[in-house]
Scaffold this active site. Structure first.
Site, PDB file in Angstrom:
ATOM      1  N   LYS A 280      30.892  58.302  73.478  1.00 41.79           N
ATOM      2  CA  LYS A 280      30.812  59.743  73.718  1.00 41.79           C
ATOM      3  C   LYS A 280      29.380  60.099  74.115  1.00 41.79           C
ATOM      4  O   LYS A 280      28.419  59.626  73.523  1.00 41.79           O
ATOM      5  CB  LYS A 280      31.215  60.520  72.467  1.00 41.79           C
ATOM      6  N   GLU A 365      47.151  67.941  59.699  1.00 44.11           N
ATOM      7  CA  GLU A 365      47.280  69.216  59.001  1.00 44.11           C
ATOM      8  C   GLU A 365      48.437  69.242  58.007  1.00 44.11           C
ATOM      9  O   GLU A 365      48.328  69.843  56.932  1.00 44.11           O
ATOM     10  CB  GLU A 365      47.449  70.348  60.026  1.00 44.11           C
ATOM     11  N   ARG A 393      50.397  74.025  62.635  1.00 42.94           N
ATOM     12  CA  ARG A 393      50.986  72.690  62.638  1.00 42.94           C
ATOM     13  C   ARG A 393      51.471  72.277  61.245  1.00 42.94           C
ATOM     14  O   ARG A 393      52.160  71.279  61.106  1.00 42.94           O
ATOM     15  CB  ARG A 393      49.955  71.686  63.149  1.00 42.94           C
TER      16      ARG A 393
END
Length: 637
Positions: A280, A365, A393
């Site tokens: 990244k 979640e 979610r």
């Protein structure tokens, strides 16, 4: 510049590898320069430059379906599909969306703002392709973080079972790779996926099984040896056991290796998983050093890497984080739980202070919600810190595991209301509607950062079941928020400005909007009472009864869905009480998705402004004066 010559993926086909590598460098320079003024998801996109180039170079978009998970890493894809000139408008009102968006380009075949959906989408497209007799390729790009989502595991299992022809690209940007290890795995991948090798292996196994008496034993022994060696040297054995042909891990910044691997993978029958290791922030030192900060951010200075921040009051998120530390120092029952958002939810300092009382479950979640339920059963005080849009979610777990058992879970719901540049996939405008009808749930929202502190204190002390404190993605109002914590009288609203002509029942940031409207109306001789409706559930029945007696026109205003929201709750109360003589107007987010832009632009678009509230009050007053039916009271159930 080569980048200026790329308008569609087909323009890549005439380039050689050296030119592709030059183009990769130009793309990085373009992103670093452009995002320094627009902001956006820089680090994820710098990490997938070569990967995206390789995919568009070898496959034929949009015929072949390239599916991005979340879309944080789709800027390079946008550049290669004709949207370079629109990048100055990135994440701005009516401008280029920060995520993949089907209305923007035929190359955007799947939309996602929440993670872990790409594999299910890929499977669906592969099913449709085969049923329709088509022959296009399906490629899903998913990150190692998104792979922690339960939905991704469900899809992995189904794809492996059905043996559909599709490619999963696992973008692993956390693992480093040593050259010798990478070369070994690349070699093993080539050998194991070579069609000649696979055919020979199948023929040998068939032959062994035909040998009388000892054939079965030899075949069994050979199988055990094969599996033992695989577990020793092949890191992708989990995926192979699930039914995938596994390639990798391979260097995601080595274009020749990427191109050769994808060429081989495209020839394999059945599902293939290509494990790609990337960095990244690749190519920009500040982003490589701190990929968390540079995941998604605002404007910055290129040379120094200094992130430009707005001056003024702290964000509500910061106030939440500091207050939770203060509360946890007093109460060792408090446990913070977050689904992969410790930084975004303001919990990094809490994690430093209480490492054993901070739980990051990853992008999970549903698991986080049920985990909180079990923690609460054992007498602790779990605080589920979650964005409003991501709490969606875990809806079943909230209903079934928490509310049904009436457990003392505190929901710290961040990003409640409009969220600005992230747009429609991230707005927190639905949680009032999907939470308030669930039995046992209490819902609160503060008018300012100081009240947030007191609400959190109240929520921790509350033992009546689940309680949600929701707060917006904005800076506070600038009030002093260091006074002593105190309990808020449960279920009581607060009149913050008196008035005799009409009443505004305002929620959260809309309290300030209502106060501004009251000032405008005062200059026109209209006196507007402003009520801080800080308890969305339970409603303040005593105040509503008093308002019913006064028969003043009422406007409810909330930065949430009007359908099923706070205003709807007020209307339901008046209907249940048989109080029909009071004109009531609900102001909220209309029944449509609101796209990206600034929060103020989004409020302007849907009319959640002081000007519109003032006009609404003026339109409503004549109706109140004309009402002649006597007020009916009593229960109407």
């Amino acid at each position: 510049m080569l980048l200026d010559r790329i308008h569609q993926p087909s323009d890549l086909k005439s380039l050689d590898v050296a030119q592709l590598e030059q183009l990769a460098q130009e793309i990085r320079e373009f992103l670093i320069t452009t995002l320094s003024s627009t902001g956006g998801h820089l680090a994820p996109n710098l990490g997938v430059v070569e990967l995206t180039l390789a995919l568009h170079y070898l496959f034929d978009s949009p015929k072949d379906k390239l599916i991005f998970d979340v879309g944080h890493q789709a800027y390079v894809h946008k550049l290669l599909t004709g949207r370079k000139d629109r990048f100055p408008t990135l994440r701005k009102y009516k401008g280029l969306c920060g995520f993949v968006k089907r209305s923007e380009s035929e190359h955007d075949v799947w939309e996602a703002g929440h993670s872990s959906t790409s594999l299910s989408a890929a499977m669906g497209m592969a099913v449709a392709r085969d049923l329709q007799g088509q022959d296009y390729k399906v490629i899903a790009l998913i990150g190692d973080g998104a792979l922690t989502g339960g939905m991704a595991f469900e899809a992995l299992n189904h794809i492996g079972h059905e043996k559909k022809n599709l490619t999963v690209v696992l973008n692993d940007n956390e693992m480093s790779i040593a050259p010798n290890v990478g070369a070994l795995h690349n070699y093993l991948s080539k050998v194991r996926t070579d069609r000649t090798y696979i055919k020979a292996k199948e023929e040998v196994e068939t032959l062994l099984k035909k040998v009388p008496a000892i054939g079965g034993t030899l075949a069994s022994w050979a199988e055990k040896v094969k599996d033992s060696l695989k577990y020793l040297v092949v890191s992708g054995v989990l995926f192979e056991e699930l039914g995938y042909t596994y390639y990798g891990p391979i260097d995601g910044h080595n274009l020749p290796v990427l191109l050769e691997t994808f060429r081989q993978a495209s020839k394999v029958e059945g599902p293939v998983l290509v494990h790609v290791v990337t960095t990244k922030g690749k190519g920009y030192a500040p982003a490589e050093k701190d990929s968390h900060t540079w995941h998604g951010l605002g404007a910055y200075k290129i040379e120094s890497g200094q992130v430009l921040k707005s001056a003024g009051p702290p964000m509500y998120t910061e106030v939440f984080g500091k207050t939770l530390i203060e509360l946890a120092e007093r109460d060792d029952r408090i446990v913070a739980v977050t689904p992969a958002m410790p930084g975004g939810s303001g919990l990094l300092k809490f994690a430093d202070r209480f490492p054993n009382r901070m739980i990051d479950v990853g992008i999970a979640e549903q698991h986080a919600a049920t985990l909180c339920a079990a923690i609460a059963i054992e007498g602790m005080k779990p605080v589920f810190a979650v964005y409003s849009t991501f709490l969606q979610r875990a809806y079943d777990q909230v209903v079934h595991d928490i509310c049904r058992q009436n457990l003392n879970v505190v929901f710290a719901i961040d990003r409640a209301g409009f969220v600005g540049p992230d747009g429609e996939t991230h707005h927190g405008v639905y949680d009032i509607a999907y939470l308030r009808h669930v039995p046992n749930m209490a819902i609160l929202m503060p008018k300012d950062e100081n009240e947030l502190r007191h609400m959190l204190h109240t929520a921790i002390q509350y033992d009546g079941g689940p309680i949600a404190v929701r707060y917006p993605r904005i800076q506070g109002t600038g009030v002093d928020w260091n006074d002593e914590l105190k309990l808020i009288p449960f279920g009581e609203w607060e009149t913050v400005r008196d008035g005799r002509d009409a009443v505004a029942l305002a929620v959260g940031p809309m309290v300030q909007v209502a106060l501004d409207a009251a000032e405008k109306l005062a200059s026109q001789g209209v006196s507007l009472r402003v009520v801080n409706a800080r308890f969305l559930k339970p409603l303040d029945g005593a105040m509503l009864s008093a308002l019913a007696e006064e028969r003043l026109p009422i406007v409810t205003i909330e930065e949430g869905a009007a359908a099923g929201g706070f205003g709807s709750a007020v209307l339901e109360w008046f209907a249940a009480e048989g109080a029909y003589g009071v004109p009531i107007k609900v102001m909220g987010v209309p029944d449509r998705f609101v796209e990206h832009g600034s929060i103020q632009e989004q409020r302007d678009e849907v009319g959640l402004t002081a000007e519109e509230l003032a006009e609404t009050v003026k339109r409503l007053r004549p109706k109140a004066a004309a009402a002649e039916k006597p007020l009916m009271t009593g229960t109407n159930m």
